[in-house]
Design an enzyme around this catalytic site. Sequence first.
Site, PDB file in Angstrom:
ATOM      1  N   GLN A 239       0.814  -1.227   0.000  1.00 55.00           N
ATOM      2  CA  GLN A 239       0.000   0.000   0.000  1.00 55.00           C
ATOM      3  C   GLN A 239       0.845   1.274   0.000  1.00 55.00           C
ATOM      4  OE1 GLN A 239      -2.588   1.009   3.120  1.00 55.00           O
ATOM      5  NE2 GLN A 239      -1.261   0.286   4.766  1.00 55.00           N
TER       6      GLN A 239
ATOM      7  N   ARG B 282       9.301 -10.794  19.780  1.00 52.63           N
ATOM      8  CA  ARG B 282      10.325  -9.850  19.382  1.00 52.63           C
ATOM      9  C   ARG B 282      11.479 -10.547  18.634  1.00 52.63           C
ATOM     10  NH1 ARG B 282      13.801  -5.459  21.139  1.00 52.63           N
ATOM     11  NH2 ARG B 282      15.650  -6.655  21.687  1.00 52.63           N
TER      12      ARG B 282
ATOM     13  N   ASP C  39       7.087  11.269  11.402  1.00 52.31           N
ATOM     14  CA  ASP C  39       6.954  11.801  12.762  1.00 52.31           C
ATOM     15  C   ASP C  39       7.149  13.320  12.750  1.00 52.31           C
ATOM     16  OD1 ASP C  39       7.066   9.026  14.226  1.00 52.31           O
ATOM     17  OD2 ASP C  39       8.712   9.036  12.795  1.00 52.31           O
TER      18      ASP C  39
ATOM     19  N   HIS D  31      11.967   5.650  15.238  1.00 51.23           N
ATOM     20  CA  HIS D  31      10.614   5.755  14.675  1.00 51.23           C
ATOM     21  C   HIS D  31       9.726   4.768  15.430  1.00 51.23           C
ATOM     22  CE1 HIS D  31       7.132   5.837  12.203  1.00 51.23           C
ATOM     23  NE2 HIS D  31       7.251   4.554  11.943  1.00 51.23           N
TER      24      HIS D  31
HETATM   25  P1  NAX Z   1       2.080  -3.760   2.819  1.00 52.16           P
HETATM   26  O1  NAX Z   1       1.972  -5.035   3.572  1.00 52.16           O
HETATM   27  O2  NAX Z   1       0.885  -3.201   2.145  1.00 52.16           O
HETATM   28  O3  NAX Z   1       3.209  -3.910   1.702  1.00 52.16           O
HETATM   29  C1  NAX Z   1       4.456  -4.433   1.972  1.00 52.16           C
HETATM   30  C2  NAX Z   1       4.921  -5.111   0.703  1.00 52.16           C
HETATM   31  O4  NAX Z   1       6.280  -5.500   0.899  1.00 52.16           O
HETATM   32  C3  NAX Z   1       4.140  -6.364   0.361  1.00 52.16           C
HETATM   33  O5  NAX Z   1       3.657  -6.265  -0.966  1.00 52.16           O
HETATM   34  C4  NAX Z   1       5.162  -7.487   0.514  1.00 52.16           C
HETATM   35  O6  NAX Z   1       4.976  -8.531  -0.412  1.00 52.16           O
HETATM   36  C5  NAX Z   1       6.467  -6.744   0.271  1.00 52.16           C
HETATM   37  N1  NAX Z   1       7.653  -7.380   0.851  1.00 52.16           N
HETATM   38  C6  NAX Z   1       7.767  -8.036   2.028  1.00 52.16           C
HETATM   39  N2  NAX Z   1       9.004  -8.514   2.182  1.00 52.16           N
HETATM   40  C7  NAX Z   1       9.695  -8.135   1.091  1.00 52.16           C
HETATM   41  C8  NAX Z   1      11.031  -8.349   0.660  1.00 52.16           C
HETATM   42  N3  NAX Z   1      11.884  -9.062   1.409  1.00 52.16           N
HETATM   43  N4  NAX Z   1      11.407  -7.822  -0.517  1.00 52.16           N
HETATM   44  C9  NAX Z   1      10.546  -7.137  -1.273  1.00 52.16           C
HETATM   45  N5  NAX Z   1       9.261  -6.917  -0.931  1.00 52.16           N
HETATM   46  C10 NAX Z   1       8.852  -7.411   0.240  1.00 52.16           C
HETATM   47  O7  NAX Z   1       2.727  -2.726   3.840  1.00 52.16           O
HETATM   48  P2  NAX Z   1       2.782  -1.128   3.732  1.00 52.16           P
HETATM   49  O8  NAX Z   1       1.587  -0.559   4.353  1.00 52.16           O
HETATM   50  O9  NAX Z   1       3.135  -0.746   2.353  1.00 52.16           O
HETATM   51  O10 NAX Z   1       3.982  -0.823   4.744  1.00 52.16           O
HETATM   52  C11 NAX Z   1       5.302  -1.209   4.444  1.00 52.16           C
HETATM   53  C12 NAX Z   1       6.196  -1.018   5.655  1.00 52.16           C
HETATM   54  O11 NAX Z   1       6.258   0.346   6.061  1.00 52.16           O
HETATM   55  C13 NAX Z   1       5.728  -1.769   6.902  1.00 52.16           C
HETATM   56  O12 NAX Z   1       6.855  -2.388   7.492  1.00 52.16           O
HETATM   57  C14 NAX Z   1       5.218  -0.677   7.814  1.00 52.16           C
HETATM   58  O13 NAX Z   1       5.297  -1.028   9.180  1.00 52.16           O
HETATM   59  C15 NAX Z   1       6.162   0.431   7.467  1.00 52.16           C
HETATM   60  N6  NAX Z   1       5.767   1.801   7.838  1.00 52.16           N
HETATM   61  C16 NAX Z   1       6.752   2.656   8.216  1.00 52.16           C
HETATM   62  C17 NAX Z   1       6.522   3.980   8.526  1.00 52.16           C
HETATM   63  C18 NAX Z   1       7.642   4.894   8.914  1.00 52.16           C
HETATM   64  O14 NAX Z   1       7.349   6.056   9.241  1.00 52.16           O
HETATM   65  N7  NAX Z   1       8.910   4.499   8.911  1.00 52.16           N
HETATM   66  C19 NAX Z   1       5.138   4.500   8.525  1.00 52.16           C
HETATM   67  C20 NAX Z   1       4.188   3.706   7.713  1.00 52.16           C
HETATM   68  C21 NAX Z   1       4.374   2.217   7.756  1.00 52.16           C
HETATM   69  O15 NAX Z   1       3.689   1.701   8.872  1.00 52.16           O
END
Ligand code: NAX
Length: 327
Positions: free
Chosen positions: A15, A100, A161, A189
């Site tokens: 997403q 964890r 943030d 974060h």
């Molecule tokens: P989604 O689950 O919608 O999308 C993640 C995508 O990454 C999936 O399509 C999955 O197949 C793919 N993926 C997983 N492992 C992979 C790998 N080894 N290589 C390539 N692709 C891989 O998550 P989404 O909402 O897009 O969030 C992505 C990440 O951002 C999550 O870890 C989330 O916690 C993190 N966030 C970080 C934020 C920040 O401020 N640093 C805020 C927003 C978000 O929560």
Amino acid sequence: SKKPVRVAVTGAAGQIGYALLFRIASGEMLGKDQPVILQLLEIPDEKAQNALKGVIMELEDCAFPLLAGIEAHSDPMQAFKDTDYALLVGSRPRGPGMERAELLAINGAIFTTQGKALNAVASRNVKVLVVGNPANTNAYIAMKAAPDLPAKNFTAMLRLDHNRAASQLAAKTGKAVADIEKLAVWGNHSPTMYADYRFATIAGQSVKDMINDETWNRETFLPTVGKRGAAIIAARGLSSAASAANAAIDHMRDWALGTNGKWVTMGIPSNGEYGIPKEVMFGFPVTCANGEYKIVEGLEIDAFSQECINKTLAELQGEQDGVKHLL
Ligand code: NAX
């Protein structure tokens, strides 16, 4: 016209990816005169690869003038080939009931593999932003797995943030968010991050004096910013995506194109500034110019701020100690 640059994005079918790729391709990240080649990485899983194909069809259908190429990959060694920018979005965030140790082991594997691949094939000047949570520790793992690249090229996203804090301050003061300067977010974060408006100004006036309410700072502002991610999940049923993508764009644009002296927050490896041990991937106030960030130094840290910084540092060191055996 400029030569295209290569931008790798992982988790491209997720997403955040959906809110991010179109803006990169339209020039909002690297400038309206900078052509880009997107090198997209997803897991080999058929569903993920199909979803990625769908996203690519939509990117094609935008007919973006700056989009000079699109590649779909399932192997980081291909996705990161010669890449100038790498946005590491895909990760395994903590699920309900997940231990964890399990979380750290899964991400340890993802980010050592990706760090090694960047080390082997990316541009020697690659700018890496880790968005996938736990973002600071994942960035730390990738940095440690890439000993031939400069450590300073690895960063973690604290900008969401920072933007959340700026928006809360604008609402509280009734001023325009664009006029807020000199805001800082320290640390991890996570809800322990310390958003610090002691130095912030609006049109040269002190935000702290304008608000003049330390109880609001401690009991409303800090918890609101710290728990904003959870509030969005509660309201939307999904974690923040468009605002996270927007923050990633802001982070990379400012790093690449500069901030004109304006402070922004980036998670970067410490060189010992403010007593943060070397290599800890910590949120600091920075300014950017000529493709480099520079920590804003010499800020006074009062007792309450030191307490907050110690708390977020302790959490980060705990995370980073938890992955040492993987590195
Ligand atoms: P989604 O689950 O919608 O999308 C993640 C995508 O990454 C999936 O399509 C999955 O197949 C793919 N993926 C997983 N492992 C992979 C790998 N080894 N290589 C390539 N692709 C891989 O998550 P989404 O909402 O897009 O969030 C992505 C990440 O951002 C999550 O870890 C989330 O916690 C993190 N966030 C970080 C934020 C920040 O401020 N640093 C805020 C927003 C978000 O929560």
